[in-house]
Design a protein around this motif. Sequence first.
Motif, PDB file in Angstrom:
ATOM      1  N   HIS A 138       0.797  -1.220   0.000  1.00 59.09           N
ATOM      2  CA  HIS A 138       0.000   0.000   0.000  1.00 59.09           C
ATOM      3  C   HIS A 138       0.832   1.274   0.000  1.00 59.09           C
ATOM      4  O   HIS A 138       0.259   2.361  -0.103  1.00 59.09           O
ATOM      5  CB  HIS A 138      -0.952  -0.008   1.197  1.00 59.09           C
ATOM      6  N   GLY A 139       2.170   1.185   0.134  1.00 58.85           N
ATOM      7  CA  GLY A 139       2.977   2.394   0.046  1.00 58.85           C
ATOM      8  C   GLY A 139       4.174   2.390   0.969  1.00 58.85           C
ATOM      9  O   GLY A 139       4.474   1.397   1.647  1.00 58.85           O
ATOM     10  N   MET A 145       3.410   1.575   5.372  1.00 59.98           N
ATOM     11  CA  MET A 145       4.403   0.539   5.675  1.00 59.98           C
ATOM     12  C   MET A 145       3.834  -0.453   6.687  1.00 59.98           C
ATOM     13  O   MET A 145       4.050  -1.658   6.588  1.00 59.98           O
ATOM     14  CB  MET A 145       5.696   1.153   6.201  1.00 59.98           C
ATOM     15  N   ALA A 146       3.116   0.070   7.681  1.00 61.25           N
ATOM     16  CA  ALA A 146       2.485  -0.815   8.662  1.00 61.25           C
ATOM     17  C   ALA A 146       1.423  -1.692   8.006  1.00 61.25           C
ATOM     18  O   ALA A 146       1.213  -2.842   8.411  1.00 61.25           O
ATOM     19  CB  ALA A 146       1.863   0.015   9.784  1.00 61.25           C
ATOM     20  N   MET A 147       0.761  -1.175   6.987  1.00 62.91           N
ATOM     21  CA  MET A 147      -0.301  -1.908   6.308  1.00 62.91           C
ATOM     22  C   MET A 147       0.230  -2.955   5.344  1.00 62.91           C
ATOM     23  O   MET A 147      -0.466  -3.919   5.021  1.00 62.91           O
ATOM     24  CB  MET A 147      -1.205  -0.921   5.562  1.00 62.91           C
ATOM     25  N   PRO A 153      11.782  -4.791   1.083  1.00 59.43           N
ATOM     26  CA  PRO A 153      12.705  -3.815   1.682  1.00 59.43           C
ATOM     27  C   PRO A 153      12.011  -2.592   2.290  1.00 59.43           C
ATOM     28  O   PRO A 153      12.662  -1.648   2.682  1.00 59.43           O
ATOM     29  CB  PRO A 153      13.516  -3.367   0.463  1.00 59.43           C
ATOM     30  N   TYR A 154      10.702  -2.621   2.408  1.00 60.30           N
ATOM     31  CA  TYR A 154       9.957  -1.395   2.670  1.00 60.30           C
ATOM     32  C   TYR A 154      10.043  -0.905   4.107  1.00 60.30           C
ATOM     33  O   TYR A 154      10.025   0.296   4.353  1.00 60.30           O
ATOM     34  CB  TYR A 154       8.491  -1.587   2.252  1.00 60.30           C
ATOM     35  N   ALA A 155      10.114  -1.818   5.073  1.00 59.31           N
ATOM     36  CA  ALA A 155      10.071  -1.400   6.480  1.00 59.31           C
ATOM     37  C   ALA A 155      11.249  -1.924   7.297  1.00 59.31           C
ATOM     38  O   ALA A 155      11.266  -1.790   8.514  1.00 59.31           O
ATOM     39  CB  ALA A 155       8.763  -1.875   7.109  1.00 59.31           C
ATOM     40  N   GLY A 159      12.358   1.125  12.104  1.00 58.87           N
ATOM     41  CA  GLY A 159      11.860   1.123  13.478  1.00 58.87           C
ATOM     42  C   GLY A 159      10.399   0.732  13.601  1.00 58.87           C
ATOM     43  O   GLY A 159       9.830   0.057  12.748  1.00 58.87           O
ATOM     44  N   SER A 160       9.797   1.192  14.693  1.00 61.57           N
ATOM     45  CA  SER A 160       8.420   0.804  15.012  1.00 61.57           C
ATOM     46  C   SER A 160       7.427   1.404  14.023  1.00 61.57           C
ATOM     47  O   SER A 160       7.565   2.554  13.595  1.00 61.57           O
ATOM     48  CB  SER A 160       8.069   1.265  16.435  1.00 61.57           C
ATOM     49  N   MET A 161       6.426   0.608  13.702  1.00 57.80           N
ATOM     50  CA  MET A 161       5.365   1.038  12.803  1.00 57.80           C
ATOM     51  C   MET A 161       4.148   1.479  13.613  1.00 57.80           C
ATOM     52  O   MET A 161       3.995   1.105  14.778  1.00 57.80           O
ATOM     53  CB  MET A 161       4.967  -0.116  11.871  1.00 57.80           C
ATOM     54  N   PRO A 162       3.251   2.272  13.021  1.00 59.17           N
ATOM     55  CA  PRO A 162       2.014   2.652  13.708  1.00 59.17           C
ATOM     56  C   PRO A 162       1.203   1.424  14.129  1.00 59.17           C
ATOM     57  O   PRO A 162       1.254   0.379  13.471  1.00 59.17           O
ATOM     58  CB  PRO A 162       1.264   3.463  12.645  1.00 59.17           C
ATOM     59  N   GLY A 163       0.458   1.559  15.205  1.00 57.26           N
ATOM     60  CA  GLY A 163      -0.328   0.446  15.723  1.00 57.26           C
ATOM     61  C   GLY A 163      -1.724   0.374  15.133  1.00 57.26           C
ATOM     62  O   GLY A 163      -2.062   1.099  14.188  1.00 57.26           O
TER      63      GLY A 163
END
Length: 426
Positions: A138-139, A145-147, A153-155, A159-163
């Motif tokens: 999705h981007g 990135m969280a989705m 290689p995206y994330a 570090g931490s992604m949104p919850g």
Amino acid sequence: MNNAQLNELKQRYVASGAASPAGQFAERAENALIWDADGNRIIDFAGGIGVLNIGHRHPKVVQAVKDQLDRVMHTCQTVMPYEGYVKVAEKLSQLTPVRGHGKVMLANSGAEALENAVKVARAATGRDNVICFTGGYHGRTFMTMAMNGKVAPYATDFGSMPGNVFRAPYPVPYHGVSEEDALRGLRMTLKTDANPHNTAAVVLEPVLGEGGFYAASPSFLKAVREICDEHGMLMIVDEVQSGFGRTGKLFAIEHSGVEPDIITMAKSMADGMPISAVVGTDKVMDASGGNSLGGTYTGSPVSCAATLAVLEVFEEEKILEKSQALGDKLGERFAKWQQDFACVDNVRHLGAMAAFDVVADKAKHTPDAERTGALCKKAREKGLILLSCGLYGNTIRFLMPVTIEDDILQEGLDIIETCLKELSHA
């Protein structure tokens, strides 16, 4: 400047995470052809990663952009609106198969469209959770990135992604995930991780893009729609890569007859100009407050002019019919390769959204990412841009312009066949 000089500048000044591994630099382009800075002719089967369904520099789009440049380049539509924005909104409302009357906001990129779709869904439902799917893409912004259903290689380094983002399995029977498995997994996610009463939306691609060009069946998409309705969740369909004619319909979701609450789109929407859109049911889209959606460049006058021209080209040149015909040609050639080469398997296409898998063992469906990379490399050396994708990195995807001339198409396919022969004898 030539390729060598430009590569030297790239090494010195472009961040390594943003630098292309390719050593050739585009100098000019026309439909499905690119000429590099050294004058080499290259066939383009990537289309800017699905951005150029009507080809590089379609004359009608180029003229629309030039005409717009003579009038207005930028005002920021929230400060001083202009005709192009509302005309694009009108067209997309009429063409996009969401439930009820559609309303539109324009943005700059696919990721930005997805970010705004989540904002809208949260505002409309008063809920926080979002459920996405394995293999989904999705981007590259933090929320998207969280989705994403793929880490590297995206994330990897960020570090931490949104919850409040949860995952369900996407149905890919070839890799052992049946439609029943996927639906069971979605219901289990709602049972164990994402309380339905706190879940704003389920977000999915009707055909996985970066995840491997695997299409969800109409029955699966209908079942997801029913689950969303059962729990008062919104259904968001990401058509950034599958939209604007790639599958033989304007949007891939149309093959199922399902009407989502929100559809996001970008890529081939404006034939290379930066624009995206969130289209949703009016009550959903109007849920957030005034001035809550937008941005400095969202829906720029120049990109809107390009979008309107693209929609005219679709009608005048019967692009959807051409997409179906192109898909049939690709499917026929792929079937031959699957018979002739031990490494080619699981050939598939929905319209011109076409792909095959490169495997080490057909019986076991064993992915062969190394051979996939070698195929793309060999093709590039022979003058053809070819893209891989997929959770296992072993899918060859085809995103050439739908408007590609038949002789150029056959030349490109012949290059792939030659590469497959060379790899078979290596």
